[in-house]
Write an enzyme that holds these catalytic residues in place. Structure first.
Site, short mmCIF file in Angstrom:
data_model
loop_
_atom_site.label_atom_id
_atom_site.label_comp_id
_atom_site.label_asym_id
_atom_site.label_seq_id
_atom_site.Cartn_x
_atom_site.Cartn_y
_atom_site.Cartn_z
N HIS A 207 0.79 -1.24 0.00
CA HIS A 207 0.00 0.00 0.00
C HIS A 207 0.82 1.28 0.00
O HIS A 207 0.27 2.36 -0.13
CB HIS A 207 -0.97 0.02 1.19
CG HIS A 207 -0.30 0.38 2.49
ND1 HIS A 207 0.42 -0.52 3.21
CD2 HIS A 207 -0.22 1.55 3.15
CE1 HIS A 207 0.91 0.06 4.29
NE2 HIS A 207 0.54 1.34 4.28
C1 UD1 Z 1 -2.27 5.70 5.79
C2 UD1 Z 1 -0.98 6.24 6.42
C3 UD1 Z 1 0.08 5.16 6.40
C4 UD1 Z 1 -0.42 3.87 7.02
C5 UD1 Z 1 -1.71 3.45 6.31
C6 UD1 Z 1 -2.28 2.19 6.89
C7 UD1 Z 1 -0.57 8.66 6.04
C8 UD1 Z 1 0.25 9.64 5.29
N1 UD1 Z 1 -0.44 7.36 5.66
O1 UD1 Z 1 -1.99 5.43 4.42
O2 UD1 Z 1 1.19 5.62 7.17
O3 UD1 Z 1 0.55 2.87 6.86
O4 UD1 Z 1 -2.65 4.52 6.46
O5 UD1 Z 1 -3.34 1.70 6.14
O6 UD1 Z 1 -1.27 9.03 6.94
N2 UD1 Z 1 -9.12 4.91 1.19
C9 UD1 Z 1 -10.34 4.31 1.12
N3 UD1 Z 1 -11.00 4.05 2.29
C10 UD1 Z 1 -10.50 4.38 3.51
C11 UD1 Z 1 -9.25 5.02 3.56
C12 UD1 Z 1 -8.57 5.27 2.40
O7 UD1 Z 1 -10.83 3.98 0.06
O8 UD1 Z 1 -11.15 4.09 4.52
C13 UD1 Z 1 -8.37 5.15 -0.06
C14 UD1 Z 1 -8.65 6.52 -0.65
O9 UD1 Z 1 -8.55 6.42 -2.03
C15 UD1 Z 1 -7.49 7.34 -0.12
C16 UD1 Z 1 -6.36 6.32 -0.14
O10 UD1 Z 1 -6.98 5.09 0.20
O11 UD1 Z 1 -7.22 8.48 -0.86
C17 UD1 Z 1 -5.26 6.61 0.80
O12 UD1 Z 1 -5.74 6.76 2.12
P1 UD1 Z 1 -4.90 7.65 3.16
O13 UD1 Z 1 -5.55 7.63 4.49
O14 UD1 Z 1 -4.58 8.98 2.58
O15 UD1 Z 1 -3.51 6.90 3.26
P2 UD1 Z 1 -3.16 5.35 3.35
O16 UD1 Z 1 -2.55 4.95 2.07
O17 UD1 Z 1 -4.29 4.53 3.88
#
Ligand code: UD1
Length: 363
Positions: A207
């Site tokens: 991820h």
């Molecule tokens: C975040 C953390 C990372 C951690 C990871 C665990 C930051 C910068 N990164 O990354 O350190 O290892 O969480 O999972 O804070 N999305 C969904 N549903 C959700 C959440 C996210 O569909 O419930 C998708 C969305 O497209 C979103 C993308 O995932 O834009 C990224 O989510 P985000 O919370 O920005 O970062 P993670 O990659 O999950």
């Protein structure tokens, strides 16, 4: 003493579980604020129900967005919460955007901040988490370090006075859940279709933006997983699914079987059922280590350097640049025979965290 925990992303909910349990046995008041960074049931709700965490007292509902928008939304929403609650400590966890926003909002209001999992460093400034860690450590009042290595990093940055060795709360929860799995207290995990838990398989997650956001890199990593000689159970994070769709990369190819992220007990059971792990997750590297499985990490470095000792964890930054036979040999190697000791503590870190907060609290 009133402690306000700020959490938002999956790994923080795992760390919150032992902390909430430790507070439950004390007279202290523990308030839980969920930023809403993760909102999918698979990434959030199942952790509260599955790990017995009390429902959040406050939900900010910030959701996804660019780094600035997400961090800023948490910051803006926290002012009112902190004004209303006036906690003795704001406790922030790990290294996500919710962590740095929670810490910054608290220091701006002159509220004491404690950082759980302080002092981790990858020294890779391309990682959003690295900025979050450094900024949070430098603004927090109490740095709860999980390892001796983390204590050393904080000392090198002149932060020794505020540092305490707490141990790693992930050990508390991982061992507790492992024992419950062994005692048959959890149903079998929902592994991807096509994975037979009775036969050897590798468990994989991917991820990190550095691995998912560049189309060529993502395609080559998936090809490398697809070429492995055993089935690969790929538990796909929403970011991976979204990016693979955008880049036109087919995840289910060759040996790869795609499934949904698992609740925590399911993940622990899946690691225990697997012959090894391939990942770019920080938490899973350590869970593999604690559950005695070999881990192969698709990154150039790791914050959890202790896992590298004795080759429990091996870093392979670019699997596609090596011959498939060599890559397969690394990824499918058996777990080392020599035991690995307990560099992450003895499973009682959460109680120590409560004690350290009590000691450093000035009424
Ligand atoms: C975040 C953390 C990372 C951690 C990871 C665990 C930051 C910068 N990164 O990354 O350190 O290892 O969480 O999972 O804070 N999305 C969904 N549903 C959700 C959440 C996210 O569909 O419930 C998708 C969305 O497209 C979103 C993308 O995932 O834009 C990224 O989510 P985000 O919370 O920005 O970062 P993670 O990659 O999950």
């Amino acid at each position: 003493m009133k402690v306000l925990s700020v959490v938002g992303a999956r790994p923080q909910l795992v760390k919150l579980a032992p902390i909430a349990a430790a507070f439950a046995g004390t007279p202290h008041q523990h308030v839980i604020v969920h930023t809403g960074q993760h909102y999918d049931a698979d990434l959030s709700d199942v952790f509260f129900t599955g790990l017995g965490i009390p429902d959040p007292d406050i939900h900010l509902g910030v959701g996804s967005g660019s780094h600035g928008a997400q961090t800023g939304a948490v910051l803006a929403a926290m002012d009112k919460v902190l004004e209303g609650e006036r906690p003795d400590w704001v406790l922030v966890y790990g290294d996500t955007n919710s962590t740095v926003a929670g810490a910054l909002s608290a220091v701006k209001m002159h509220l004491p901040v404690a950082h759980l999992e302080a002092g981790l460093r990858s020294f890779n400034r391309r990682m959003p988490e690295e900025h979050n860690r450094v900024l949070t450590d430098h603004c927090a009042d109490l740095l709860l370090a999980p390892t001796e290595e983390a204590v050393r990093h904080l000392a090198n940055e002149g932060l020794s006075d505020r540092t305490r060795l707490a141990g790693d709360v992930m050990v508390d929860i991982c061992l507790r859940v492992r024992d419950a799995v062994l005692a048959g207290k959890h149903p079998a995990p929902a592994l991807p279709e096509g994975i037979d838990p009775e036969r050897p398989f590798l468990l994989a997650t991917l991820h990190r933006p550095d691995n998912t956001d560049d189309p060529a890199r993502l395609a080559s990593i998936i090809e490398s997983l697809a070429a492995l000689p055993v089935p690969v159970a790929l538990l796909a994070h929403p970011r991976l699914i979204t990016r693979a769709d955008e880049h036109g990369v087919e995840l289910a190819q060759g040996s790869v079987r795609v499934g949904r992220p698992l609740p925590y007990a399911g993940l622990v059971a899946a690691v225990m059922a697997s012959v090894g792990v391939v990942t770019d997750s920080g938490g899973l590297q350590k869970e593999a280590f604690l559950l005695d499985r070999a881990c192969t990490t698709i990154r150039p470095e790791t914050e959890w350097v202790e896992t590298l000792e004795g080759s429990w964890n091996v870093l392979v930054p670019d699997p596609h640049t090596m011959p498939v036979s060599e890559w397969a040999k690394i990824a499918t190697r058996p777990a080392p025979e020599a035991p690995h000791g307990a560099p992450y503590g003895d499973g009682t870190a959460a109680e120590r965290v409560v004690k350290l907060l009590e000691e450093a609290h000035t009424p």
